[in-house]
Scaffold this motif. Structure first.
Motif, mmCIF file in Angstrom:
data_model
loop_
_atom_site.group_PDB
_atom_site.id
_atom_site.type_symbol
_atom_site.label_atom_id
_atom_site.label_comp_id
_atom_site.label_asym_id
_atom_site.label_seq_id
_atom_site.Cartn_x
_atom_site.Cartn_y
_atom_site.Cartn_z
ATOM 1 N N GLY A 1 22.756 -12.700 60.927
ATOM 2 C CA GLY A 1 23.004 -12.052 59.755
ATOM 3 C C GLY A 1 23.004 -10.408 60.062
ATOM 4 O O GLY A 1 23.894 -9.825 59.410
ATOM 5 N N SER A 2 22.300 -10.026 60.922
ATOM 6 C CA SER A 2 21.912 -8.525 60.942
ATOM 7 C C SER A 2 23.196 -7.929 61.413
ATOM 8 O O SER A 2 23.625 -6.737 60.750
ATOM 9 C CB SER A 2 20.856 -8.110 61.786
ATOM 10 O OG SER A 2 20.848 -8.543 63.066
ATOM 11 N N LYS B 1 28.688 -3.911 55.942
ATOM 12 C CA LYS B 1 28.475 -2.420 55.296
ATOM 13 C C LYS B 1 29.282 -1.567 55.736
ATOM 14 O O LYS B 1 29.624 -0.833 55.066
ATOM 15 C CB LYS B 1 26.928 -2.243 55.527
ATOM 16 C CG LYS B 1 26.009 -2.650 54.523
ATOM 17 C CD LYS B 1 24.518 -1.912 54.708
ATOM 18 C CE LYS B 1 23.584 -2.970 53.946
ATOM 19 N NZ LYS B 1 22.332 -2.984 54.811
ATOM 20 N N ALA C 1 27.327 -15.504 61.197
ATOM 21 C CA ALA C 1 27.194 -14.541 60.006
ATOM 22 C C ALA C 1 25.862 -14.794 59.280
ATOM 23 O O ALA C 1 25.203 -13.983 58.617
ATOM 24 C CB ALA C 1 28.302 -14.840 59.185
ATOM 25 N N TRP D 1 26.554 -9.020 61.422
ATOM 26 C CA TRP D 1 27.728 -9.381 60.503
ATOM 27 C C TRP D 1 27.270 -8.551 59.280
ATOM 28 O O TRP D 1 28.249 -8.056 58.765
ATOM 29 C CB TRP D 1 27.767 -10.664 60.250
ATOM 30 C CG TRP D 1 28.998 -10.923 59.319
ATOM 31 C CD1 TRP D 1 29.253 -11.575 57.910
ATOM 32 C CD2 TRP D 1 30.495 -10.865 59.981
ATOM 33 N NE1 TRP D 1 30.353 -11.443 57.830
ATOM 34 C CE2 TRP D 1 31.257 -11.050 59.021
ATOM 35 C CE3 TRP D 1 30.864 -10.415 61.012
ATOM 36 C CZ2 TRP D 1 32.591 -11.045 58.876
ATOM 37 C CZ3 TRP D 1 32.244 -10.369 61.420
ATOM 38 C CH2 TRP D 1 33.378 -10.851 60.249
ATOM 39 N N GLY D 2 26.315 -8.437 58.789
ATOM 40 C CA GLY D 2 25.709 -7.674 57.506
ATOM 41 C C GLY D 2 26.170 -6.357 57.724
ATOM 42 O O GLY D 2 26.533 -5.521 56.853
#
Ligand SMILES: CC(C)CCC[C@@H](C)[C@H]1CC[C@H]2[C@@H]3[C@@H](O)C=C4C[C@@H](O)CC[C@]4(C)[C@H]3CC[C@]12C
Length: 418
Positions: A15-16, A23, A11, A18-19
């Protein structure tokens, strides 16, 4: 690194993905199947397997059949229900934070097995009875005592701060009585849940609201769920009370604890009352759990879950996302084509073990539903029907000879694209 840590670092670092997932869920439409989850959150286990969580301790499941006092029998049913919660909602997440997204079953998917232990043989039948909306039906029978659980389940999800899931459907437990020809019937509702830890990439389940068990012998249990609040409380907490139906204040037994850890059963309304005594307790750490036996993959029917999803599950294990996508889409395409063929030929997919209850109002819901706010139609519009186990169909299935390799390949090709 344990999987919760892996999730958290994915995460953070990855991050991309999970981010993007976070969203996407903030704007999702309530269809859990449509959630495109990042690879580390995918599970190779299908939801049809989850029906087995009802019976990880067959002796506890069968115990009410040996108790002659109806109030104590109702208490044993409540105890059994509470012991199933850890398996149902936390077993995939032993270390908090690695709950995963299960595979969405296809119509007709089966999960069959049995438990063998000191309670004798207990059989499990789980079938995906509806695809739009998705619903799974199950029937579990302890053969020596005849204790039998049947039910069906669908989920309705929404997003508000996190993913919130309402369970639609109910379960019916039939318990033969040692003193009467008439078995007791227990109507069971299912708790709502939400996912915690999403923001940190380490999801786990918390239960909320209340669920009920009401019996034909005139007892009702209410279970209130709560989690760790900002200021107080422990994760996965509950308090439950058993009372004569309609007399919520006349509590016969109260139960409290954590459904992932231990709980205590006391007589009367309050645990610390001078008149109250400790009646029973449960600590899952100290309990032996009976594993479910499932036929080896090559001996399973092609529509049995582990056989049908084996390629997808292997690809998930290997982290081969391309293969996951390809194998899943083979099944999805073949299923769409099968539905189109059925439509063109004016027939419907035949469920193997369950039928929609269409006769006069359902006996159990009519008798017991009002005490716990369950509608007579059992929310059938949200589960593709009010599903009941069909013993005649099950008998026919039992009489079917084992499929030849050619027959099995034909079914796998036609219905799963394999
Ligand atoms: C982890 C998250 C990011 C993806 C969403 C996963 C979501 C669809 C899963 C997660 C937990 C699943 C529950 C599970 O805890 C237990 C049960 C009980 C069983 O009897 C019936 C199915 C149900 C409600 C699962 C449904 C799918 C859930 C919500």
């Amino acid at each position: 690194m344990d999987s919760a840590q892996q999730n958290s670092s994915a995460a953070a670092g990855g991050g991309s993905s999970w981010g993007a997932f976070l969203k996407s869920i903030a704007s999702f439409n309530g269809d859990l199947a449509s959630l495109t989850a990042p690879p580390f959150i995918l599970s190779g286990t299908s939801l049809t397997e989850f029906s087995s969580y009802w019976c990880e301790h067959p002796p506890v499941f069968a115990a009410p059949a040996k108790e002659s006092d109806p109030a104590k029998r109702a208490l044993l049913v409540l105890k059994w229900f509470l012991t199933t919660l850890k398996q149902q909602y936390a077993s995939r997440s032993e270390q908090y934070g690695n709950e995963k997204k299960p595979l969405n079953p296809f119509l007709g998917e089966l999960f069959l097995g049995k438990w063998e232990d000191e309670a004798g043989v207990t059989e499990l039948i789980s079938e995906q009875v509806s695809h739009h909306p998705p619903a799974t039906a199950y029937n579990i029978t302890n053969l020596p005592t005849g204790v039998r659980l049947e039910g069906y389940n669908a989920q309705k999800a929404s997003f508000s701060k996190t993913i919130n899931i309402k369970q639609i459907g109910h379960a019916v437990l039939t318990v033969p009585s040692p003193t009467s020809d008439q078995p007791d019937t227990f109507l069971i509702t299912l708790p709502s849940l939400h996912i915690e830890g999403l923001i940190f990439g380490s999801p786990f389940i918390e239960l909320d609201g209340a669920s009920y068990i009401t019996s034909s012998t005139g007892y009702t249990a209410k279970i209130d769920y709560s989690g760790k609040g900002w200021l107080s409380g422990k994760k996965n907490s509950f308090v439950a009370s058993l009372y004569p139906t309609g007399k919520e204040k006349e509590v016969l037994y109260n139960v409290s604890g954590q459904w992932t850890k231990s709980f205590e059963i006391h007589s009367g309304a309050a645990k610390h009352n001078s008149k109250s005594t400790l009646v029973d307790s449960w600590d899952p750490e100290k309990q032996h759990h009976t594993p479910l036996t499932v036929a080896p993959i090559e001996k399973q029917h092609p529509l049995e879950s582990r056989r049908a999803w084996s390629k997808v599950a292997n690809a998930i294990l290997k982290g081969d996302l391309e293969a996951v996508g390809q194998e899943k889409s083979r099944i999805e395409v073949a299923q769409r084509e099968a539905r189109a063929r059925e439509k063109a030929e004016g027939r419907m997919w035949q469920r193997r073990y369950f039928s929609v209850h269409t006769d006069a109002p359902d006996r159990v819901l009519t008798l017991l539903g009002p005490a716990i706010g369950l509608a007579e139609h059992g929310d059938a519009d949200k589960t593709g029907g009010l599903w009941r186990f069909d013993a005649t169909k099950a008998e026919k299935e039992r009489e079917q000879p084992q499929l030849s390799d050619e027959e099995a390949s034909k079914i796998a090709k036609e219905l799963l694209g394999q």
